[in-house]
Design a protein around this motif. Structure first.
Motif, short mmCIF file in Angstrom:
data_model
loop_
_atom_site.label_atom_id
_atom_site.label_comp_id
_atom_site.label_asym_id
_atom_site.label_seq_id
_atom_site.Cartn_x
_atom_site.Cartn_y
_atom_site.Cartn_z
N LEU A 90 0.83 -1.21 0.00
CA LEU A 90 0.00 0.00 0.00
C LEU A 90 0.85 1.26 0.00
N GLY A 91 2.17 1.09 0.22
CA GLY A 91 3.06 2.26 0.20
C GLY A 91 3.56 2.67 1.57
N LEU A 93 1.22 8.97 -5.81
CA LEU A 93 -0.16 9.07 -6.32
C LEU A 93 -0.83 7.69 -6.37
N LEU A 94 -0.13 6.74 -6.95
CA LEU A 94 -0.77 5.44 -7.19
C LEU A 94 -1.02 4.66 -5.90
N ASP A 95 -0.32 5.01 -4.83
CA ASP A 95 -0.60 4.36 -3.55
C ASP A 95 -2.05 4.61 -3.12
N HIS A 96 -2.61 5.74 -3.57
CA HIS A 96 -4.04 5.98 -3.27
C HIS A 96 -4.90 4.94 -3.96
N GLU A 119 6.74 7.85 -15.47
CA GLU A 119 7.39 7.39 -14.22
C GLU A 119 6.37 6.63 -13.36
N ALA A 120 5.14 7.16 -13.34
CA ALA A 120 4.08 6.48 -12.57
C ALA A 120 3.87 5.08 -13.14
N VAL A 132 -6.97 10.45 -8.35
CA VAL A 132 -5.91 9.69 -9.02
C VAL A 132 -6.03 9.84 -10.53
N CYS A 133 -7.22 9.57 -11.05
CA CYS A 133 -7.40 9.55 -12.51
C CYS A 133 -7.25 10.96 -13.08
#
Ligand SMILES: Cc1cc2nc3c(=O)[nH]c(=O)nc-3n(C[C@H](O)[C@H](O)[C@H](O)COP(=O)(O)OP(=O)(O)OC[C@H]3O[C@@H](n4cnc5c(N)ncnc54)[C@H](O)[C@@H]3O)c2cc1C
Length: 771
Positions: free
Chosen positions: A32-33, A569-572, A556-557, A538-539
């Motif tokens: 989850l980060g 960001l993607l951890d959300h 990079e994401a 996120v989107c």
């Protein structure tokens, strides 16, 4: 304009206990980060699954029967890895051999028919009863394991909702009573009632829900990790190292630090204090509450309440090596004493040591020859005994019991044992108390009684303190390896996002950027609305990066996503995955499509266009479904269609604006003379006419997909039906405006007036109650 994306620092999670539950939750939190550290008082990871080394022998100290292996596969898959590349699971056959005091034997395992044949051999005609028992345990499994084992049980309402199903499954019966209603032969009744003993319960008292273990074994079989359970622990530790989880061994936690009713870290025995944003204990909860948390911080788990709990039995385990091999002994043998009921009463009621013990004998070399030295053999034998609430002096009783067990084995399965003993070590409830910090030296924390299960068990999120969580044997769903690994899944669903974030900000962004959906979101329950805001954040951020020349951030994401690395960001999104079950593929497809768009777009064919619309919008429909509680694949298809329809509408609305950004989404093969960018922007009458025709064609295509979207609305809960139908119809209305006046909406943006929006809403509300 781009939303204000802040690169948020990760929260720090501290896990106490490196048992299977602790290892699993540390990996899940990492995924989850979170910044994760695990502390354990033992010299090796694994908790009860320690490895003891005596000379050239290696002994798995605890679990030896691995069921539901997929639970481990899932942990590796979290990071895109394959479990088989870290550890091999070997099938065990038979699963168990039962050896009865009258000398009879029952081999249990293989296919259902094999067990039925064995049962009929032992007690003619009883195979049919067993078959029906398995059928009933499948029903229990479907509720107890599939529906409830990884679901949070912190709300009483959740418990109440399950009561009818639990009653229908006869959860008020004990395992033994349920089994006895299908089988008559006393030996069979005993053999098929032993499962509670594997999780610390008395078969005469444990709720029959635990009969689900029958089906669990049937469904996935019984396995043994090559190299022993210790090798499985090592595989998980390796994964932790690779993914950046810190493991600190030989560290005894002596206090939970609390500020303002919130857990804020731990103090070690050495005096060192470690602060954290959340603390997860994979330790015995009654012990943690009683000894590690000051009484003034506990309102629910007061000492007197803890005193009223029933604890699981204690264990006497003797590990020994022999200078000769015993190839005739199976991997798992259960040696049943003469008076089973008497033994259980000695353990649980009278709390005395019995002279008629039932034993579990482990001979791992039967499955994996590397588990014993050449020409020798390695065993452990386990005897259930009273826990430390009994007045037994284990200093004195330990060796006496060991000798009793040795004699019993020598007279039955291991003739000549005393002459070939090479190494020997035993543990008693004293060791469980001292080494594993369990209250009363119990083998499996609190007993698996109905009144101590699900909502009645220790909650996975503390009722007393914020930021405090529990996994492992004492929590829901319970002891045993599948139970504790599942408990980590429960915790994962309850923790806050790994990145500090301002939930209010997500909402603000949502409301300011998307007025239509913003209005609709007022109809959603709070939790789901918040999830939608977060998903939108996120989107939207990804979309802003794509639109505003920050393609590098997008790439990079994507890299971090593909490599399963933390990303602010993607951890959300990962948080939403854990909480609501969102799939990974839609986000992958969304980013891939956005990256493709970075260098301008020229769509050639209808198929390419539909693929594009799926990539940027159908995927959002698919992400939204689980938040609305929809997971059925056929319903998901409708959500994809609705997303595609909306995107087709967007394309028709924004032809001009897109051309300004070097993008033409209208498929080239829909035109006699496909327009170029300047052709679109010049707006000569001939091209306006042809483009308008193509738009109408696309809007007709969209209409088909809107129809499919409407069809899928019946799968949604009623409030969501209003929201989704309303959003779909408002978009469809944009298409109608364009179709009605294509030349006006060639360079002007079609917008549905507010009054019309309300006009669309009312029928949606009425219809929500009908379909
Ligand atoms: C002998 C035996 C055989 C078993 N056989 C099987 C089997 O075949 N199959 C099966 O599915 N299950 C089996 N079980 C049950 C299963 O092993 C356990 O339920 C499960 O492993 C418990 O895992 P856990 O996550 O609760 O943590 P545990 O294994 O209990 O580990 C918790 C860790 O936290 C540490 N800890 C506690 N308090 C502190 C503190 N204050 N500071 C630092 N560290 C702390 C403990 O010392 C321990 O190392 C068996 C159990 C035993 C004992």
């Amino acid at each position: 304009m781009a939303n204000k994306f802040k690169s948020l620092s990760p929260r720090k999670a501290l896990v106490v206990g490196a048992g299977f539950g602790g290892l699993a939750i540390s990996l899940r939190l990492r995924r989850l980060g979170y910044d994760v550290s695990v502390y354990d008082n033992n010299p090796k990871a694994g908790g009860r699954a320690q490895v003891y080394e005596l000379g050239e022998y290696k002994f798995d100290a605890g679990p030896t029967v691995i069921t539901a292996p997929f639970l481990f596969d899932e942990l590796f898959a979290l990071f895109g890895k394959k479990r088989e590349e870290y550890i091999e699971f070997l099938p065990v056959e038979p699963w168990y051999r039962f050896q009865f005091s009258d000398g009879s034997i029952l081999n249990y395992g293989g296919q259902l028919e094999d067990t039925i044949t064995e049962i009929n051999r032992m007690s003619p005609g009883e195979g049919e009863g067993y078959k029906r028992l398995v059928g009933f345990s499948q029903k229990i499994f479907k509720v107890g394991f599939e529906k409830l084992a990884d679901q949070p049980f912190h709300r009483f309402g959740t418990m109440m909702k399950q009561v009818p199903a639990l009653l229908a499954l006869k959860s008020y019966l004990s395992v033994y009573s349920l089994v006895s209603s299908y089988l008559k032969d006393d030996r069979l009744r005993r053999a098929f009632s032993i499962h509670p003993l594997l999780v610390g319960g008395n078969p005469m008292q444990t709720t029959s829900i635990y009969c689900l273990i029958h089906y669990l074994e049937r469904k996935w079989g019984v396995w043994f990790p090559k190299g022993g359970t210790g090798a499985l622990v090592e595989a998980l530790v390796k994964l932790m190292e690779e993914t950046g989880v810190e493991l600190r061994l030989n560290q005894q936690v002596s206090k939970l630090m609390v500020e303002n009713k919130k857990a804020c870290g731990v103090r070690l025995k050495s005096g060192e204090e470690i602060r954290a944003d959340l603390v997860v204990f994979d330790a015995d909860p009654p012990k943690v509450y009683r000894d590690l948390i000051d009484a003034n911080h506990r309102s629910k788990w007061s000492d007197s309440r803890l005193d009223r709990l029933s604890f699981s039995m204690g264990l006497f385990v003797w590990y020994f090596g022999t200078t000769r091999a015993y190839p005739e002994v199976e991997h798992h043998t259960i040696i049943m004493g003469e008076a089973f009921r008497n033994l259980l009463e000695d353990i649980y009621k009278r709390k005395i040591l019995s002279d008629d013990l039932s034993l579990y004998l482990h001979r791992p070399a039967a499955t994996d020859p590397s588990m014993a030295p050449k020409n020798g053999d390695a065993f452990y034998v386990l005897a259930p005994v009273p826990n430390k609430l009994a007045e037994i002096d284990w200093q004195e009783a330990g060796e006496r019991i060991r000798l009793q067990v040795q004699t019993q084995l020598e007279n039955t399965l291991l003739p000549g044992l005393s002459n070939c003993l090479d190494v020997s070590h035993f543990v008693t409830p004293d060791d469980f108390e001292g080494k594993f910090n369990t209250l009363w030296g119990s083998g499996f924390s609190i007993a698996p009684l109905f009144r101590q299960s699900a909502w009645f068990r220790f909650h996975n999120r503390s009722e007393d303190l914020e930021n405090l969580y529990f996994c492992g044997a004492g929590t829901h769903p319970g002891a045993g390896v599948p139970g504790v690994v599942s408990s980590a899944k429960v915790v994962e669903k309850m923790v806050p996002p790994s990145r500090f974030g301002d939930e209010g900000e997500f909402q603000k962004i949502f409301r300011s950027k998307s007025r239509t959906f913003s209005l609709a979101s007022f109809l959603l329950p709070k939790e789901r609305a918040e999830a939608i805001f977060q998903l939108y954040y996120v989107c939207r951020t990804l979309d802003d990066w794509a639109d505003e020349g920050e393609g590098e951030k997008l790439k990079e994401a994507m890299q971090c996503w593909k490599n399963h690395q933390p990303h602010s960001l993607l951890d959300h999104y990962r948080f939403l995955q854990a909480r609501w079950g969102l799939a990974s593929l839609p986000l992958t497809e969304l980013m891939e499509t956005m990256i493709k768009e970075l260098d301008g777009v020229r769509i050639e064919t209808e198929a390419e266009l539909i693929q594009y619309c799926h990539g940027v919008a159908g995927t959002i429909g698919l992400m939204t479904c689980p938040i609305f509680g929809v997971t059925n694949p056929s319903a998901m298809r409708h959500a994809d269609d609705l997303g595609i329809a909306m995107q087709l509408t967007n394309i028709c609305r924004d032809v001009w604006e897109d051309a300004e950004n070097n993008r033409i989404y209208l498929p080239a093969d829909f035109f006699d003379n496909p327009p170029n960018i300047s052709g679109v922007l010049t707006g000569l009458p001939a091209s306006v006419e042809e483009i308008s025709k193509v738009k109408t064609r696309l809007l007709n295509l969209a209409d088909e997909r809107y129809a499919s979207g409407e069809d899928g609305i019946r799968h949604l809960p009623w409030r969501m039906r209003i929201v989704v139908r309303w959003a779909g119809r408002m978009y469809r209305e944009i298409g109608e405006l364009i179709k009605d006046d294509p030349s006006f909406y060639y360079s002007n943006r079609a917008i549905v007036p507010s009054r019309k929006k309300m006009g669309i809403l009312l029928p949606c509300i009425f219809q929500a109650f009908i379909s």
